[in-house]
Write a protein that holds these residues in place. Sequence first.
Motif, PDB file in Angstrom:
ATOM      1  N   VAL A 286       0.835  -1.193   0.000  1.00  0.00           N
ATOM      2  CA  VAL A 286       0.000   0.000   0.000  1.00  0.00           C
ATOM      3  C   VAL A 286       0.866   1.238   0.000  1.00  0.00           C
ATOM      4  CG1 VAL A 286      -1.811   1.252   1.216  1.00  0.00           C
ATOM      5  CG2 VAL A 286      -1.770  -1.254   1.288  1.00  0.00           C
ATOM      6  N   GLU A 287       0.611   2.114  -0.953  1.00  0.00           N
ATOM      7  CA  GLU A 287       1.332   3.388  -1.037  1.00  0.00           C
ATOM      8  C   GLU A 287       0.330   4.474  -1.375  1.00  0.00           C
ATOM      9  OE1 GLU A 287       5.462   5.130  -2.925  1.00  0.00           O
ATOM     10  OE2 GLU A 287       4.329   3.650  -4.059  1.00  0.00           O
ATOM     11  N   GLY A 288      -0.055   5.258  -0.357  1.00  0.00           N
ATOM     12  CA  GLY A 288      -1.076   6.272  -0.571  1.00  0.00           C
ATOM     13  C   GLY A 288      -2.393   5.622  -0.952  1.00  0.00           C
ATOM     14  N   GLU A 289      -2.929   6.011  -2.116  1.00  0.00           N
ATOM     15  CA  GLU A 289      -4.198   5.470  -2.578  1.00  0.00           C
ATOM     16  C   GLU A 289      -4.019   4.301  -3.538  1.00  0.00           C
ATOM     17  OE1 GLU A 289      -5.987   8.887  -4.234  1.00  0.00           O
ATOM     18  OE2 GLU A 289      -6.484   9.795  -2.301  1.00  0.00           O
TER      19      GLU A 289
ATOM     20  N   ALA B 103     -16.209   5.467   2.634  1.00  0.00           N
ATOM     21  CA  ALA B 103     -15.459   6.437   3.437  1.00  0.00           C
ATOM     22  C   ALA B 103     -15.182   5.882   4.830  1.00  0.00           C
ATOM     23  CB  ALA B 103     -16.243   7.747   3.532  1.00  0.00           C
ATOM     24  N   ARG B 104     -16.114   5.142   5.379  1.00  0.00           N
ATOM     25  CA  ARG B 104     -15.879   4.487   6.670  1.00  0.00           C
ATOM     26  C   ARG B 104     -14.742   3.475   6.551  1.00  0.00           C
ATOM     27  NH1 ARG B 104     -21.523   2.108   8.680  1.00  0.00           N
ATOM     28  NH2 ARG B 104     -20.083   1.111  10.170  1.00  0.00           N
ATOM     29  N   ALA B 105     -14.725   2.755   5.429  1.00  0.00           N
ATOM     30  CA  ALA B 105     -13.720   1.697   5.255  1.00  0.00           C
ATOM     31  C   ALA B 105     -12.312   2.260   5.167  1.00  0.00           C
ATOM     32  CB  ALA B 105     -14.039   0.875   4.013  1.00  0.00           C
TER      33      ALA B 105
ATOM     34  N   ALA C 198     -11.107   4.935   6.353  1.00  0.00           N
ATOM     35  CA  ALA C 198     -10.684   5.709   7.521  1.00  0.00           C
ATOM     36  C   ALA C 198     -10.005   4.850   8.576  1.00  0.00           C
ATOM     37  CB  ALA C 198     -11.893   6.422   8.129  1.00  0.00           C
ATOM     38  N   ALA C 199      -9.869   3.541   8.309  1.00  0.00           N
ATOM     39  CA  ALA C 199      -9.234   2.640   9.259  1.00  0.00           C
ATOM     40  C   ALA C 199      -8.431   1.597   8.491  1.00  0.00           C
ATOM     41  CB  ALA C 199     -10.267   1.968  10.153  1.00  0.00           C
ATOM     42  N   VAL C 200      -7.467   0.982   9.148  1.00  0.00           N
ATOM     43  CA  VAL C 200      -6.686  -0.080   8.527  1.00  0.00           C
ATOM     44  C   VAL C 200      -7.532  -1.341   8.438  1.00  0.00           C
ATOM     45  CG1 VAL C 200      -4.658  -1.573   8.764  1.00  0.00           C
ATOM     46  CG2 VAL C 200      -4.499   0.862   9.336  1.00  0.00           C
ATOM     47  N   GLY C 201      -7.506  -1.971   7.281  1.00  0.00           N
ATOM     48  CA  GLY C 201      -8.241  -3.214   7.103  1.00  0.00           C
ATOM     49  C   GLY C 201      -9.442  -3.026   6.225  1.00  0.00           C
ATOM     50  N   ALA C 202      -9.943  -4.135   5.677  1.00  0.00           N
ATOM     51  CA  ALA C 202     -11.027  -4.079   4.700  1.00  0.00           C
ATOM     52  C   ALA C 202     -12.396  -4.322   5.297  1.00  0.00           C
ATOM     53  CB  ALA C 202     -10.764  -5.120   3.608  1.00  0.00           C
ATOM     54  N   ARG C 203     -12.452  -4.594   6.596  1.00  0.00           N
ATOM     55  CA  ARG C 203     -13.736  -4.902   7.227  1.00  0.00           C
ATOM     56  C   ARG C 203     -14.059  -3.889   8.315  1.00  0.00           C
ATOM     57  NH1 ARG C 203     -13.489 -11.490   8.062  1.00  0.00           N
ATOM     58  NH2 ARG C 203     -12.970 -12.013   5.890  1.00  0.00           N
TER      59      ARG C 203
ATOM     60  N   LEU D 119      -7.716   9.747   4.830  1.00  0.00           N
ATOM     61  CA  LEU D 119      -7.439   8.409   4.312  1.00  0.00           C
ATOM     62  C   LEU D 119      -6.393   7.704   5.165  1.00  0.00           C
ATOM     63  CD1 LEU D 119      -7.609   6.294   1.936  1.00  0.00           C
ATOM     64  CD2 LEU D 119      -5.656   7.498   0.953  1.00  0.00           C
ATOM     65  N   VAL D 120      -6.698   6.476   5.555  1.00  0.00           N
ATOM     66  CA  VAL D 120      -5.762   5.641   6.296  1.00  0.00           C
ATOM     67  C   VAL D 120      -5.331   4.439   5.455  1.00  0.00           C
ATOM     68  CG1 VAL D 120      -5.445   4.192   8.347  1.00  0.00           C
ATOM     69  CG2 VAL D 120      -6.683   6.364   8.527  1.00  0.00           C
ATOM     70  N   ASP D 121      -6.290   3.750   4.837  1.00  0.00           N
ATOM     71  CA  ASP D 121      -5.985   2.531   4.084  1.00  0.00           C
ATOM     72  C   ASP D 121      -7.071   2.343   3.035  1.00  0.00           C
ATOM     73  OD1 ASP D 121      -5.389   0.032   3.120  1.00  0.00           O
ATOM     74  OD2 ASP D 121      -5.598  -1.015   5.032  1.00  0.00           O
ATOM     75  N   PRO D 122      -6.731   2.365   1.728  1.00  0.00           N
ATOM     76  CA  PRO D 122      -7.755   2.232   0.693  1.00  0.00           C
ATOM     77  C   PRO D 122      -8.245   0.810   0.479  1.00  0.00           C
ATOM     78  CG  PRO D 122      -5.602   2.366  -0.328  1.00  0.00           C
ATOM     79  CD  PRO D 122      -5.378   2.569   1.147  1.00  0.00           C
TER      80      PRO D 122
END
Length: 294
Positions: free
Chosen positions: A96-99, A280-282, A284-289, A244-247
Motif C-alpha cells: 500500500v502506497e497512498g491510494e 469512506a468508513r472503510a 478511515a481505518a486499517v483493514g477491509a472490514r 485516508l488511512v488505508d484504501p
Amino acid sequence: MRRAGTPPGRRHRRRPRDPVRPGAPRHGHRRPHRAARGGSAANVAAWLGVLGQAVDFVGTVHRTDVARHTEELASFGVTPHLAGSDEPTGSIVLLVEGESRTMFTARGANALTGPDRAEGLLRGAGHLHLTGYSLFDDPSAWSPLLASAAQLGLTVSIDPSSSAFLADSGIDAFLTATAGADVIFPNLDEGRLLSGRTDPAEVAEALGELYPIVAVTLGPDGAELRTRHGFSGRVPAALPQGGLVDPTGAGDAFAAGFLAAWLGGAEPHAAGIAGAAVAARAVAAVGARPAPPS
C-alpha cells in the motif's frame, strides 16, 4: 441475501518506503506490516451484516480455520457456510502506497468453492452477489446458478475483482457467464478491460448496454453510475473522517453500502451515495472490514 465468492483469507499489508516499481525486487528494508482478515466476498458480507442485512456467506478455508472464520463472520451478523479443505486458506500480500495498491494473490482453498454450494441457498433469498474470483477458473460453470437465481426472482450483482485475472480467463467468457446480472461493480481498470473504452463515463455507458446498473468505482473520484432508467453520472466520494488511512476494501464497502440501500428500495443514485458513505468508513481505518458490533 446470499453471498458467494472469495472466501475469507488473510491479508498482509506492507507500506513501502520507496515507490513500488513493477518487476523490481523489494528487499533490504523493514516496513510496517499488519495481518488482517480479508477476501472480497467476505468483506462485502461483513459490511452488509453490520448494515443490518440478513446475509449468508459461502466459502472454503483450510479445515483448521473453519471455526475461527465462522466465529468472526458471525460477529458481523453473517451466517457463514464454510467448508474445510486440506488446501491452505487463501491469502493476499498488499503493498500500500497512498491510494494505490499492488496485490500478490494465493487463492488456495478459494478455488474449491463451486456453484453447487450456493444453489441450495437461493430459495428464500432476495439477492445473489458473486465476485470474479469465483468465476475465473471456469466462468461457464456459474451460468446455471445465475439462471436459477433469475428464475427464483433474485436480483444478481457481480464484482469483477481483478483485471489481471479477467485478462487471463477471457473477457468474452466472463461477459457470457454474467449475462443477465442486474448490477456490476468494476473498478476503472476492470471496466476499461471489459468495455474497451478509457474514459470513465464511456466505460460506464458501454457496460450499461450489458448490465442494467453499472457503478464504476474511481477511488477518491467517487463512482461513475449508469442506469437504464433514471440517474446517470458521477457520484462523488465521501470524505473519510480523519482522512485516508488505508484504501484496501473500499470497493467492497461501496458495493455493500449500495446493495443495502438499493435492496431496501432506494433508487440507484441514492444507493450510490450510500455506497460512497460506507466506502469512506472503510478507508478511515486499517483493514477491509468494519469493526464488529459491540
